[in-house]
Write a protein that holds these residues in place. Sequence first.
Motif, PDB file in Angstrom:
ATOM      1  N   ILE A 184       0.925  -0.972   0.079  1.00 17.57           N
ATOM      2  CA  ILE A 184      -0.036  -0.267   0.150  1.00 17.57           C
ATOM      3  C   ILE A 184       0.520   0.954  -0.236  1.00 17.57           C
ATOM      4  CG2 ILE A 184      -1.705   1.209   1.403  1.00 17.57           C
ATOM      5  CD1 ILE A 184      -2.760  -1.522   2.260  1.00 17.57           C
ATOM      6  N   GLU A 185       2.651   1.482   0.814  1.00 11.40           N
ATOM      7  CA  GLU A 185       2.726   2.380   0.601  1.00 11.40           C
ATOM      8  C   GLU A 185       3.454   2.831  -0.970  1.00 11.40           C
ATOM      9  OE1 GLU A 185       6.003   1.871   3.162  1.00 11.40           O
ATOM     10  OE2 GLU A 185       4.540   1.801   5.732  1.00 11.40           O
ATOM     11  N   ASP A 186       4.046   1.317  -1.551  1.00  5.69           N
ATOM     12  CA  ASP A 186       4.326   1.792  -2.469  1.00  5.69           C
ATOM     13  C   ASP A 186       3.048   2.450  -3.532  1.00  5.69           C
ATOM     14  OD1 ASP A 186       6.732  -0.117  -1.923  1.00  5.69           O
ATOM     15  OD2 ASP A 186       6.298  -1.508  -2.986  1.00  5.69           O
ATOM     16  N   ILE A 187       2.170   1.520  -3.276  1.00  2.00           N
ATOM     17  CA  ILE A 187       1.129   2.640  -4.423  1.00  2.00           C
ATOM     18  C   ILE A 187       0.878   3.912  -3.888  1.00  2.00           C
ATOM     19  CG2 ILE A 187      -1.636   2.483  -4.507  1.00  2.00           C
ATOM     20  CD1 ILE A 187      -1.019  -0.385  -4.240  1.00  2.00           C
ATOM     21  N   LYS A 188       1.290   3.838  -2.553  1.00  4.27           N
ATOM     22  CA  LYS A 188       0.543   5.628  -2.465  1.00  4.27           C
ATOM     23  C   LYS A 188       1.563   6.312  -2.656  1.00  4.27           C
ATOM     24  CE  LYS A 188      -2.332   4.880   1.407  1.00  4.27           C
ATOM     25  NZ  LYS A 188      -2.610   5.269   3.164  1.00  4.27           N
ATOM     26  N   SER A 189       3.079   5.698  -3.136  1.00 10.67           N
ATOM     27  CA  SER A 189       4.277   6.369  -3.401  1.00 10.67           C
ATOM     28  C   SER A 189       4.287   6.853  -4.912  1.00 10.67           C
ATOM     29  CB  SER A 189       5.524   5.577  -3.401  1.00 10.67           C
ATOM     30  OG  SER A 189       6.097   5.691  -1.690  1.00 10.67           O
ATOM     31  N   TYR A 190       3.787   6.039  -5.682  1.00 11.08           N
ATOM     32  CA  TYR A 190       3.948   6.032  -7.595  1.00 11.08           C
ATOM     33  C   TYR A 190       2.150   7.102  -7.314  1.00 11.08           C
ATOM     34  CZ  TYR A 190       1.485   4.476 -11.671  1.00 11.08           C
ATOM     35  OH  TYR A 190       1.161   5.219 -12.873  1.00 11.08           O
ATOM     36  N   GLN A 191       1.040   7.043  -6.688  1.00 16.06           N
ATOM     37  CA  GLN A 191       0.304   8.277  -6.890  1.00 16.06           C
ATOM     38  C   GLN A 191       0.049   9.139  -6.701  1.00 16.06           C
ATOM     39  OE1 GLN A 191      -2.930   5.960  -4.228  1.00 16.06           O
ATOM     40  NE2 GLN A 191      -3.739   6.224  -5.914  1.00 16.06           N
ATOM     41  N   SER A 192       1.773   9.619  -6.147  1.00 15.88           N
ATOM     42  CA  SER A 192       1.939  11.294  -5.375  1.00 15.88           C
ATOM     43  C   SER A 192       3.455  11.067  -6.268  1.00 15.88           C
ATOM     44  CB  SER A 192       2.145  10.782  -4.167  1.00 15.88           C
ATOM     45  OG  SER A 192       4.060  10.473  -3.463  1.00 15.88           O
ATOM     46  N   GLY A 193       3.874  10.733  -6.968  1.00  7.44           N
ATOM     47  CA  GLY A 193       4.807  10.819  -7.964  1.00  7.44           C
ATOM     48  C   GLY A 193       6.243  10.579  -7.720  1.00  7.44           C
ATOM     49  N   GLN A 194       6.005   9.715  -6.169  1.00 12.32           N
ATOM     50  CA  GLN A 194       7.812   9.618  -6.303  1.00 12.32           C
ATOM     51  C   GLN A 194       8.531   7.923  -6.677  1.00 12.32           C
ATOM     52  OE1 GLN A 194       7.826   9.415  -1.274  1.00 12.32           O
ATOM     53  NE2 GLN A 194       6.122  10.057  -1.783  1.00 12.32           N
ATOM     54  N   ILE A 195       7.261   7.548  -7.226  1.00 15.51           N
ATOM     55  CA  ILE A 195       7.750   6.386  -8.025  1.00 15.51           C
ATOM     56  C   ILE A 195       6.930   6.905 -10.167  1.00 15.51           C
ATOM     57  CG2 ILE A 195       7.555   4.077  -8.716  1.00 15.51           C
ATOM     58  CD1 ILE A 195       7.107   3.589  -5.893  1.00 15.51           C
TER      59      ILE A 195
END
Length: 205
Positions: A184-195
């Motif tokens: 879930i943390e990875d998904i949120k990082s993707y949504q925020s543009g960090q990934i």
Amino acid sequence: MRFSIFVMLVTLSSCVSVKVPEFKETRFPTKVSLSEFNNVSGQFIEKGTFGFLMTYPKGEYAESLVYRADGYGSNYNQHVGVTKNVLGFNIESTKINEFLSATSKYLEWESRAKTDGDAFSKDIAKIRYGTEISDFDSYYKLSFHSGNEQSHYLLVSSCSSSALVGEICAGNTALNRANVLRLIEDIKSYQSGQISQKDIASKYQ
């Protein structure tokens, strides 16, 4: 797991032809560890896991977060020879909300099952992916599975189904509570543009 489904479809019909589209990928650091059940030890074992962001420039598929780990053993297919078992799944950008909903349901059930001392297995969701091939429907089946009253996993299987052959599923990639939270943390990082997609190699001339 698109490759797994492709192999199954080729085995079922020599008439099926799938062109592999052009894609770009960028590795990203992840704390997620995928697990697989080990018949010898009788428990789920965490595997070294890597993640990467896959993008299709021509838009054949949606951009995806991809998780992979080596599984136990190998398989033989007359069309592709010997292939090593692989754990993992893709989270397409268009399916993120469905994955978040499924992981939320898993966390809800996991907390209640621990409190009540319950052990059970039950499907949570089916999340379709890719494009349809003939009459086949391709999807991930996400399920809740208890190892015992205090150990509960989210299982992700890659499946295809049709009226002709019914449902065929390959592999059970498992995540415990800690790794579901990391996912879930990875998904949120993707949504925020960090990934994001990066052309790292272009720095080296």
